[in-house]
Design a protein around this motif. Sequence first.
Motif, PDB file in Angstrom:
ATOM      1  N   GLN A  15       0.811  -1.229   0.000  1.00 57.89           N
ATOM      2  CA  GLN A  15       0.000   0.000   0.000  1.00 57.89           C
ATOM      3  C   GLN A  15       0.840   1.272   0.000  1.00 57.89           C
ATOM      4  OE1 GLN A  15       0.671  -1.777   2.623  1.00 57.89           O
ATOM      5  NE2 GLN A  15       0.671  -0.575   4.503  1.00 57.89           N
ATOM      6  N   THR A  16       2.131   1.145   0.313  1.00 56.05           N
ATOM      7  CA  THR A  16       3.019   2.324   0.342  1.00 56.05           C
ATOM      8  C   THR A  16       3.766   2.510  -0.986  1.00 56.05           C
ATOM      9  OG1 THR A  16       4.936   1.078   1.166  1.00 56.05           O
ATOM     10  CG2 THR A  16       3.397   1.941   2.813  1.00 56.05           C
ATOM     11  N   LYS A  17       3.530   1.616  -1.954  1.00 56.35           N
ATOM     12  CA  LYS A  17       4.378   1.577  -3.151  1.00 56.35           C
ATOM     13  C   LYS A  17       3.681   2.054  -4.433  1.00 56.35           C
ATOM     14  CE  LYS A  17       7.029  -2.194  -1.100  1.00 56.35           C
ATOM     15  NZ  LYS A  17       7.332  -3.649  -1.118  1.00 56.35           N
ATOM     16  N   PHE A  18       2.485   2.626  -4.309  1.00 57.68           N
ATOM     17  CA  PHE A  18       1.828   3.200  -5.488  1.00 57.68           C
ATOM     18  C   PHE A  18       0.997   4.408  -5.050  1.00 57.68           C
ATOM     19  CE2 PHE A  18      -0.982  -0.092  -3.810  1.00 57.68           C
ATOM     20  CZ  PHE A  18      -2.216   0.546  -3.753  1.00 57.68           C
ATOM     21  N   LYS A  19       0.755   5.309  -5.988  1.00 60.25           N
ATOM     22  CA  LYS A  19      -0.081   6.476  -5.721  1.00 60.25           C
ATOM     23  C   LYS A  19      -1.550   6.089  -5.890  1.00 60.25           C
ATOM     24  CE  LYS A  19       3.374   9.875  -7.100  1.00 60.25           C
ATOM     25  NZ  LYS A  19       3.719  10.970  -8.041  1.00 60.25           N
ATOM     26  N   SER A  20      -2.425   6.828  -5.205  1.00 54.69           N
ATOM     27  CA  SER A  20      -3.836   6.434  -5.248  1.00 54.69           C
ATOM     28  C   SER A  20      -4.769   7.625  -5.086  1.00 54.69           C
ATOM     29  CB  SER A  20      -4.127   5.400  -4.148  1.00 54.69           C
ATOM     30  OG  SER A  20      -3.901   5.973  -2.862  1.00 54.69           O
TER      31      SER A  20
END
Length: 429
Positions: free
Chosen positions: A43-48
Amino acid sequence: MNYEQATNYLFTRLPMFSRIGAAAYKKDLTNTLRLCEYLGNPQTKFKSIHIAGTNGKGSTSHMLAAVLQTAGYKTGLYTSPHLRDFRERFRVNGEMIDKDFVVDFVERIQPAIDEIEPSFFEITVAMAFEYFVREGVDIAVIETGLGGRLDSTNVVIPEISVITNIGWDHMNLLGDTLSAIAYEKAGIIKPEIPVVIGETDEATKQVFEQVALEKQAPLFFADTQRYVAEWKYDHHQLVLQVATSATDVRNSYQLDLPGFYQTKNCITVLEVIYHLQKAGYKITEAHIQQALRQVKKLTGLHGRWEVIHTNPVVVLDVGHNEDGIKQITAQIELSDYQHLHIVIGLVKDKEVEKVLTLLPKEATYYFTRAQIPRALPENELAARAHAVGLNGHAYEDVNTAVKEAMHRAEKKDMILVCGSVFVVGEVNL
């Protein structure tokens, strides 16, 4: 393990809200955080972009995903529930998740499932995050499942948070006042991250203002920034003239989602895009117009005032709570037909009488049920509907009801299938 075995394991091994209701709802983020930690915190490794709301969050999510992928961004999309295929929940640039990835993920996560005992939804959230990292998405649009503050998706730190609206739904879990429900949805607001609220409501505005102030999150109400100046229907397309409140500059949009309620979602989407543009995302007016013309084609969205047959017209709509049914009845009033036939099934944990009293009494009804344990039995639904003046017969499954409606309808009639995502998902026509 093959794909069928993997999905069967997920559906039967894990508590699933669509099947058993509130018992599957986990009221904290512990399990999700533990699953994510097990996977290396994807969850910390892509923008959303994170989207909550009572109604419209599915349409808003799909519209935003369509715009982003049209603008050239590799776009993830996580939504729930699915209509027909489990893989609908996970998409990258409109393409569903690979079956092989599902199998591999389930095999890898089994030790964690045995240890943590998560819900079905918690596992699907973790699967989505892992998939988006593997696919190298530029940004993912993440739709909450239920509520916001305690929803499993609420472990992301998004570029922007979005709350479409607040209405009456899941009161047994989220609270019995609009302000209480708004507080739960406002739980997705993150420190210093902009938040867009789709619809301003005096009953909930103060809740959002207070939470945003505490979090120092810039707050924007979409419907104060833009308004629909003109609209019309054209060949099952909704054509809008949207004006900016401050300057009255107008732009025209053609939506392949014809429900009039999409006007509100479109206003929300345009406000979110405006803030993405300010943050450096290269999205042009041409991208927006092109994307909104083909949301269904680009993202696979179905069941939003979706016309699947003509002569007679057959429409599918997943609206199922009080506000959703109000939007459906408003759409019925805008529609042209000789006689109305309504195929409807509800789940037990909805406010059944409130929904039924909103429906038009002059229609012919076909009361049915989806094939899930939460479904309200069709005979009970028929009895409760008759008590409020709705006339029709009960049918044990959705397709029997639809076939009977098709048999009885004249060419200029309209058949509407509604009441539950699961009812719509079972239609075979």
